[in-house]
Design a protein around this motif. Structure first.
Motif, PDB file in Angstrom:
ATOM      1  N   GLY A 163       0.861  -1.136   0.021  1.00 19.14           N
ATOM      2  CA  GLY A 163       0.055   0.008   0.006  1.00 19.14           C
ATOM      3  C   GLY A 163       0.921   1.180  -0.037  1.00 19.14           C
ATOM      4  N   ILE A 164       0.293   2.250   0.476  1.00 21.26           N
ATOM      5  CA  ILE A 164       1.178   3.651   0.451  1.00 21.26           C
ATOM      6  C   ILE A 164       2.182   3.375   1.421  1.00 21.26           C
ATOM      7  CG2 ILE A 164       0.993   6.020   0.947  1.00 21.26           C
ATOM      8  CD1 ILE A 164      -1.963   6.011  -0.581  1.00 21.26           C
ATOM      9  N   GLY A 165       1.802   3.011   2.722  1.00 14.91           N
ATOM     10  CA  GLY A 165       2.657   2.840   3.607  1.00 14.91           C
ATOM     11  C   GLY A 165       3.967   2.066   3.408  1.00 14.91           C
ATOM     12  N   GLY A 166       3.512   0.971   2.361  1.00 16.06           N
ATOM     13  CA  GLY A 166       4.678  -0.230   2.244  1.00 16.06           C
ATOM     14  C   GLY A 166       5.517   0.569   1.115  1.00 16.06           C
ATOM     15  N   CYS A 167       4.892   1.413   0.409  1.00 13.04           N
ATOM     16  CA  CYS A 167       5.786   2.212  -0.724  1.00 13.04           C
ATOM     17  C   CYS A 167       6.694   3.036  -0.057  1.00 13.04           C
ATOM     18  CB  CYS A 167       5.223   2.959  -1.588  1.00 13.04           C
ATOM     19  SG  CYS A 167       4.029   1.809  -2.819  1.00 13.04           S
ATOM     20  N   TRP A 168       6.111   3.968   1.242  1.00 11.99           N
ATOM     21  CA  TRP A 168       6.949   4.538   1.799  1.00 11.99           C
ATOM     22  C   TRP A 168       8.196   3.776   2.685  1.00 11.99           C
ATOM     23  CZ3 TRP A 168       8.031   9.293   4.137  1.00 11.99           C
ATOM     24  CH2 TRP A 168       7.367  10.284   3.409  1.00 11.99           C
ATOM     25  N   ASN A 169       7.923   2.734   3.001  1.00 16.13           N
ATOM     26  CA  ASN A 169       9.027   1.979   3.624  1.00 16.13           C
ATOM     27  C   ASN A 169      10.022   1.579   2.688  1.00 16.13           C
ATOM     28  OD1 ASN A 169       8.308   1.647   6.309  1.00 16.13           O
ATOM     29  ND2 ASN A 169       6.707  -0.130   5.739  1.00 16.13           N
ATOM     30  N   LEU A 170       9.674   1.307   1.378  1.00 18.86           N
ATOM     31  CA  LEU A 170      10.678   1.043   0.303  1.00 18.86           C
ATOM     32  C   LEU A 170      11.549   2.184   0.143  1.00 18.86           C
ATOM     33  CD1 LEU A 170      11.403  -1.280  -1.568  1.00 18.86           C
ATOM     34  CD2 LEU A 170       9.897  -0.379  -3.550  1.00 18.86           C
ATOM     35  N   GLY A 171      10.768   3.379   0.033  1.00 16.05           N
ATOM     36  CA  GLY A 171      11.665   4.726  -0.229  1.00 16.05           C
ATOM     37  C   GLY A 171      12.577   4.888   1.004  1.00 16.05           C
ATOM     38  N   VAL A 172      12.014   4.957   2.030  1.00 15.51           N
ATOM     39  CA  VAL A 172      12.873   5.199   3.270  1.00 15.51           C
ATOM     40  C   VAL A 172      14.170   4.501   3.700  1.00 15.51           C
ATOM     41  CG1 VAL A 172      12.593   5.473   5.859  1.00 15.51           C
ATOM     42  CG2 VAL A 172      11.104   6.580   4.402  1.00 15.51           C
ATOM     43  N   HIS A 173      13.966   3.092   3.309  1.00 14.06           N
ATOM     44  CA  HIS A 173      15.247   2.159   3.478  1.00 14.06           C
ATOM     45  C   HIS A 173      16.051   2.197   2.405  1.00 14.06           C
ATOM     46  CE1 HIS A 173      12.419   0.901   6.937  1.00 14.06           C
ATOM     47  NE2 HIS A 173      13.546   0.575   7.427  1.00 14.06           N
ATOM     48  N   HIS A 174      15.879   3.088   1.366  1.00  8.62           N
ATOM     49  CA  HIS A 174      16.637   2.994   0.248  1.00  8.62           C
ATOM     50  C   HIS A 174      18.197   3.540   0.863  1.00  8.62           C
ATOM     51  CE1 HIS A 174      18.620   4.199  -3.544  1.00  8.62           C
ATOM     52  NE2 HIS A 174      17.959   3.455  -4.184  1.00  8.62           N
ATOM     53  N   PRO A 175      19.211   3.124   0.160  1.00 16.39           N
ATOM     54  CA  PRO A 175      20.553   3.672   0.772  1.00 16.39           C
ATOM     55  C   PRO A 175      20.779   5.232   0.480  1.00 16.39           C
ATOM     56  CG  PRO A 175      20.833   2.151  -1.100  1.00 16.39           C
ATOM     57  CD  PRO A 175      19.374   1.891  -0.522  1.00 16.39           C
ATOM     58  N   LYS A 176      19.997   5.787  -0.478  1.00 15.62           N
ATOM     59  CA  LYS A 176      20.312   7.161  -0.692  1.00 15.62           C
ATOM     60  C   LYS A 176      19.064   8.092  -0.098  1.00 15.62           C
ATOM     61  CE  LYS A 176      23.083   6.856  -4.906  1.00 15.62           C
ATOM     62  NZ  LYS A 176      24.299   7.286  -4.318  1.00 15.62           N
ATOM     63  N   CYS A 177      18.206   7.250   0.885  1.00 14.93           N
ATOM     64  CA  CYS A 177      17.288   8.212   1.376  1.00 14.93           C
ATOM     65  C   CYS A 177      18.002   9.302   2.263  1.00 14.93           C
ATOM     66  CB  CYS A 177      16.509   7.467   2.211  1.00 14.93           C
ATOM     67  SG  CYS A 177      14.872   8.386   3.028  1.00 14.93           S
ATOM     68  N   GLY A 178      17.545  10.496   2.177  1.00 14.69           N
ATOM     69  CA  GLY A 178      18.272  11.481   3.071  1.00 14.69           C
ATOM     70  C   GLY A 178      18.040  11.360   4.642  1.00 14.69           C
ATOM     71  N   LYS A 179      18.556  12.458   5.392  1.00 15.52           N
ATOM     72  CA  LYS A 179      18.374  12.403   6.753  1.00 15.52           C
ATOM     73  C   LYS A 179      16.957  12.654   7.091  1.00 15.52           C
ATOM     74  CE  LYS A 179      21.445  14.873   8.989  1.00 15.52           C
ATOM     75  NZ  LYS A 179      22.000  15.867   9.975  1.00 15.52           N
ATOM     76  N   PHE A 180      16.289  13.545   6.258  1.00 12.57           N
ATOM     77  CA  PHE A 180      14.928  13.747   6.660  1.00 12.57           C
ATOM     78  C   PHE A 180      13.957  13.130   5.359  1.00 12.57           C
ATOM     79  CE2 PHE A 180      17.415  17.188   8.735  1.00 12.57           C
ATOM     80  CZ  PHE A 180      17.023  16.787  10.000  1.00 12.57           C
ATOM     81  N   ALA A 181      12.888  12.811   5.564  1.00  4.60           N
ATOM     82  CA  ALA A 181      12.198  12.078   4.396  1.00  4.60           C
ATOM     83  C   ALA A 181      10.912  13.057   4.368  1.00  4.60           C
ATOM     84  CB  ALA A 181      11.612  10.659   4.900  1.00  4.60           C
ATOM     85  N   VAL A 182      10.617  13.736   3.461  1.00  2.00           N
ATOM     86  CA  VAL A 182       9.550  14.860   3.038  1.00  2.00           C
ATOM     87  C   VAL A 182       8.354  13.970   2.290  1.00  2.00           C
ATOM     88  CG1 VAL A 182       9.022  17.039   2.861  1.00  2.00           C
ATOM     89  CG2 VAL A 182      11.363  16.485   3.492  1.00  2.00           C
ATOM     90  N   GLN A 183       7.290  14.405   2.655  1.00  2.74           N
ATOM     91  CA  GLN A 183       5.911  13.693   1.786  1.00  2.74           C
ATOM     92  C   GLN A 183       5.524  14.614   0.788  1.00  2.74           C
ATOM     93  OE1 GLN A 183       2.734  15.270   3.406  1.00  2.74           O
ATOM     94  NE2 GLN A 183       1.396  14.540   1.812  1.00  2.74           N
ATOM     95  N   LEU A 184       5.242  14.086  -0.310  1.00  2.68           N
ATOM     96  CA  LEU A 184       4.585  14.788  -1.350  1.00  2.68           C
ATOM     97  C   LEU A 184       3.464  13.686  -2.002  1.00  2.68           C
ATOM     98  CD1 LEU A 184       3.916  17.439  -2.955  1.00  2.68           C
ATOM     99  CD2 LEU A 184       5.643  16.538  -4.478  1.00  2.68           C
ATOM    100  N   ASP A 185       2.258  14.025  -2.007  1.00  8.76           N
ATOM    101  CA  ASP A 185       1.362  13.082  -2.620  1.00  8.76           C
ATOM    102  C   ASP A 185       1.608  13.244  -4.101  1.00  8.76           C
ATOM    103  OD1 ASP A 185       0.733  11.956  -0.151  1.00  8.76           O
ATOM    104  OD2 ASP A 185      -1.243  12.876   0.152  1.00  8.76           O
ATOM    105  N   SER A 186       1.138  12.344  -4.758  1.00 13.10           N
ATOM    106  CA  SER A 186       1.252  12.275  -6.245  1.00 13.10           C
ATOM    107  C   SER A 186       0.143  13.235  -6.923  1.00 13.10           C
ATOM    108  CB  SER A 186       1.141  10.980  -7.020  1.00 13.10           C
ATOM    109  OG  SER A 186      -0.085  10.221  -6.620  1.00 13.10           O
ATOM    110  N   ASP A 187      -0.843  13.531  -6.325  1.00 13.97           N
ATOM    111  CA  ASP A 187      -1.760  14.616  -6.641  1.00 13.97           C
ATOM    112  C   ASP A 187      -1.488  16.066  -6.533  1.00 13.97           C
ATOM    113  OD1 ASP A 187      -3.517  12.455  -7.098  1.00 13.97           O
ATOM    114  OD2 ASP A 187      -4.608  12.498  -5.213  1.00 13.97           O
ATOM    115  N   ASP A 188      -0.502  16.203  -5.618  1.00 14.03           N
ATOM    116  CA  ASP A 188      -0.263  17.724  -5.104  1.00 14.03           C
ATOM    117  C   ASP A 188       0.987  18.241  -5.436  1.00 14.03           C
ATOM    118  OD1 ASP A 188      -2.613  17.177  -3.738  1.00 14.03           O
ATOM    119  OD2 ASP A 188      -1.494  16.228  -1.774  1.00 14.03           O
TER     120      ASP A 188
END
Length: 474
Positions: free
Chosen positions: A298-323
């Motif tokens: 789901g959306i949360g699982g996609c977030w986990n994939l992104g956040v655990h990527h080795p190139k994810c930064g110190k701060f993870a900032v949200q943007l929905d694909s609609d906005d």
């Protein structure tokens, strides 16, 4: 019926005389109703206490609408029987609603420990055991104009259960015909501010009484101890948003910042051309385009994939694909807030717009009800924390995001705030586009109930954890 034979004293919200007469006639026809009183404001503390004084029968019924009530066959007797069998303090039931002459079902959901929303939908017919009602009324201390009934039900929930009857027992006329996407922002309407202050006061008192209140003491974060290649990463989970994904990506890549940042787009197996639209930006090395190997995210699982990527930064900032972000300074504003407020999560302010990004009602959503002193307690009462959201990546990696597509952000906000301060930005930094394909623009009753049940469950888990944490502290 003689006073000795009557079982129920009824209170109905003031209505036009003809409408009230029809409701009273229906109540009297049940054969178990004695006195019927009209109450001007069923939500005030004064009215609650007056009801307690005026009731001498074993049961007290409150009808909160000003339209005609039609009880089902033997419905009130059924409610009384189940109230006795369950030994609950109050029962409420599924029912029918009549909107613009058409009847539709209006099922409600089970009440639980975390059902702290002041707008929890019980329907309009509440049947109490009078002894429980009187005990809860006697325990109320404040004099509320708007939160009296809310205060009573919180006090009642400390003493007895509030039981949902999964049967359609009455019909009510519903005059509010707005879509779910319009109703969901009522609690942040500035015109309702006085009401919200009372609700927060009642909820905070309840949390203190049950051991779930948290004092404004937070764990500090030493940001300088972290070693990240990127200071910030914008995370966009997306599936089939060909109409909006280009705007979202441009919004990120146009950000002006003194630090190194990137954009991680998790493309959850799009089939409408979204994948190809993302690839149009492949020449920008800041874009990381991920397509999950899994098919259960789901959306949360996609977030986990992104956040655990080795190139994810110190701060993870949200943007929905609609906005989109309001301007090119949003990312800097969000990152600066972490250092300025020493927080593990930041929530900004957004403006509701149409598809073309023109402001629409209710306009600016700033969640000013959040205060550093009581925000994390009040967060258990409201249904959302705002947007955009940003997280300190080490903590987010530890907690992880629930693999759902609704409420995952709210669950994180409650969980983060248990230990850490949540920073707030009250200037508009985000444009939230409302259009027909939005996931919550117009939900049917079953979907709304599923969402509300899940959020109440999140509150139950969090409240249980907070009570346990307080008990451990001694």
């Amino acid at each position: 019926m003689t006073k000795e034979m009557s079982k129920v004293t009824c209170f109905i919200a003031c209505a036009e005389q003809e409408l009230a007469a029809q409701t009273i006639e229906g109540l009297k026809a049940t054969g178990v109703v004695g006195d019927v009183h009209s109450v001007e404001n069923p939500y005030s503390s004064a009215s609650i206490r007056q009801m307690a004084v005026e009731t001498e029968t074993p049961y007290l019924l409150l009808y909160t609408k000003q339209t005609v009530l039609q009880l089902g066959m033997f419905a009130l007797e059924r409610m009384i029987r189940l109230l006795d069998d369950s030994q609950a303090g109050m029962v409420y039931a599924d029912h029918y609603q009549i909107k613009e002459g058409k009847q539709s079902i209006a099922p409600v959901i089970d009440y639980q420990w975390g059902s702290l929303r002041d707008d929890f939908d019980f329907g309009s017919v509440l049947l109490f055991r009078t002894d429980c009602f009187k005990a809860a009324a006697a325990a109320t201390q404040a004099d509320y104009q708007f939160a009296g009934l809310y205060d009573l039900r919180l006090k009642l929930s400390q003493r007895a259960s509030l039981m949902h009857i999964n049967e359609y027992l009455y019909s009510e006329v519903e005059l509010d015909t707005r879509k779910s996407g319009e109703k969901m922002f009522d609690y942040v309407d500035p015109r309702n501010r006085a009401r919200q202050i009372e609700m927060e006061q009642a909820c905070t008192e309840h949390l203190k009484e049950i051991g779930g209140y948290l004092e404004p003491k937070f764990e500090k974060i030493a940001f300088e101890n972290d070693d990240f290649e990127y200071e910030a990463s914008v995370i966009i989970p997306v599936r089939n948003r060909i109409r909006t994904i280009r705007d979202a990506i441009r919004s990120v890549l146009s950000q002006q910042a003194s630090f190194k940042f990137n954009l991680i787009v998790i493309d959850n197996h799009s089939t409408d051309g979204t994948t190809e639209a993302i690839d149009e930006f492949a020449s920008d090395e800041r874009l990381i385009h991920l397509i999950p190997e899994r098919n259960d995210l789901g959306i949360g699982g996609c977030w986990n994939l992104g956040v655990h990527h080795p190139k994810c930064g110190k701060f993870a900032v949200q943007l929905d694909s609609d906005d989109v972000y309001k301007d090119e300074h949003t990312l800097t504003t969000m990152v600066n807030a972490f250092y300025e407020q020493n927080c593990a999560m930041v929530v900004g302010t957004y403006m509701m717009t149409d598809f073309n990004m023109n402001m629409i009602a209710p306009g600016i959503i700033d969640h000013k009800e959040w205060t550093p002193e009581n925000g994390r307690n009040n967060a258990l009462r409201i249904n959302g924390l705002g947007a955009p959201r940003a997280f300190y990546t080490p903590v987010l990696r530890e907690l992880k995001v629930p693999n759902t597509s609704y409420g995952e952000d709210y669950a994180l906000g409650l969980n983060f705030s248990r230990k850490y301060q949540i920073g707030r930005i009250y200037d508009v930094v985000y444009l939230c586009r409302r259009w027909d394909d939005n996931s919550d623009a117009s939900l049917d009753i079953q979907k709304m109930n599923a969402h509300n049940l899940y959020k109440d469950r999140i509150r139950t888990w969090e409240l249980t954890a907070r009570i346990a944490m307080n008990q451990k502290k001694g």
